[in-house]
Design a protein around this motif. Structure first.
Motif, PDB file in Angstrom:
ATOM      1  N   GLU A 152      -4.160   5.668  -1.661  1.00 38.63           N
ATOM      2  CA  GLU A 152      -3.564   4.470  -2.238  1.00 38.63           C
ATOM      3  C   GLU A 152      -4.607   3.797  -3.108  1.00 38.63           C
ATOM      4  O   GLU A 152      -5.763   3.668  -2.709  1.00 38.63           O
ATOM      5  N   PHE A 153      -4.190   3.354  -4.300  1.00 42.15           N
ATOM      6  CA  PHE A 153      -5.109   2.754  -5.257  1.00 42.15           C
ATOM      7  C   PHE A 153      -4.736   1.307  -5.510  1.00 42.15           C
ATOM      8  O   PHE A 153      -3.567   0.947  -5.504  1.00 42.15           O
ATOM      9  N   ARG A 154      -5.733   0.500  -5.755  1.00 43.34           N
ATOM     10  CA  ARG A 154      -5.528  -0.901  -6.131  1.00 43.34           C
ATOM     11  C   ARG A 154      -6.155  -1.108  -7.502  1.00 43.34           C
ATOM     12  O   ARG A 154      -7.352  -0.925  -7.667  1.00 43.34           O
ATOM     13  N   PHE A 155      -5.318  -1.493  -8.455  1.00 40.27           N
ATOM     14  CA  PHE A 155      -5.786  -1.778  -9.805  1.00 40.27           C
ATOM     15  C   PHE A 155      -5.634  -3.268 -10.056  1.00 40.27           C
ATOM     16  O   PHE A 155      -4.631  -3.876  -9.663  1.00 40.27           O
ATOM     17  N   ALA A 156      -6.573  -3.855 -10.755  1.00 38.68           N
ATOM     18  CA  ALA A 156      -6.545  -5.288 -11.028  1.00 38.68           C
ATOM     19  C   ALA A 156      -5.341  -5.682 -11.872  1.00 38.68           C
ATOM     20  O   ALA A 156      -4.783  -6.759 -11.708  1.00 38.68           O
ATOM     21  N   SER A 195       1.700  -3.364  -8.199  1.00 36.31           N
ATOM     22  CA  SER A 195       1.967  -2.389  -7.139  1.00 36.31           C
ATOM     23  C   SER A 195       0.690  -1.617  -6.805  1.00 36.31           C
ATOM     24  O   SER A 195      -0.293  -1.655  -7.540  1.00 36.31           O
ATOM     25  N   ARG A 196       0.733  -0.919  -5.708  1.00 40.06           N
ATOM     26  CA  ARG A 196      -0.376  -0.066  -5.279  1.00 40.06           C
ATOM     27  C   ARG A 196       0.079   1.386  -5.368  1.00 40.06           C
ATOM     28  O   ARG A 196       0.720   1.896  -4.451  1.00 40.06           O
ATOM     29  N   ARG A 217       0.440   5.242  -5.054  1.00 38.48           N
ATOM     30  CA  ARG A 217      -0.008   6.212  -4.049  1.00 38.48           C
ATOM     31  C   ARG A 217       0.097   7.607  -4.632  1.00 38.48           C
ATOM     32  O   ARG A 217       1.028   7.917  -5.362  1.00 38.48           O
TER      33      ARG A 217
END
Length: 125
Positions: A23-27, A31-32, A34
């Motif tokens: 799972e990724f978090r972008f500024a 959404s996150r 996956r």
């Protein structure tokens, strides 16, 4: 406990049924996204060291490191609504990021260590 044993091993790993989810978090994205990393293939030279112990599983701590960065390939598949692998330059960037993070922790001078005594289902109390 007895002394350990060293070895240098050529490893070629092809696991078509293995996968993990990331799972990724972008500024700039609410959404996150996956992704599923699947069908990993790995090839390289490992330096292994293990310690002998007197009881099952007869091997205690195991340490390994790749002598040089191994070749690594895998599939990246989107999970959910946002397919970040289709965004310009993002797919290759994410794959390089995943590959770099996975491999940097296990290439000399870094070592990965585990203790097989903690993983054995047949341990005696």
């Amino acid at each position: 406990e007895r002394p350990g044993a060293p070895a240098v091993v050529e490893l070629e790993l092809d696991t078509p049924d293995a996968h993990c989810e990331l799972e990724f978090r972008f500024a700039n994205l609410a959404s996150r996204p996956r992704l599923r990393l699947s069908r990993p293939r790995l090839r390289g030279t490992l330096r292994l060291h293990w310690e002998w112990i007197r009881e099952y599983p007869y091997i205690g701590r195991v340490r390994y490191t790749f002598l040089q960065p191994p070749s690594f390939d895998a599939g990246l598949e989107p999970l959910g609504g946002v397919d970040v692998t289709q965004l310009p330059a993002v797919g290759p960037f994410i794959f390089d990021l995943v590959r770099g993070n996975l491999l940097s922790s296990c290439v000399a001078p870094s070592w990965v260590e585990t203790d097989l005594r903690l993983k054995s289902p047949h341990q005696t109390p």
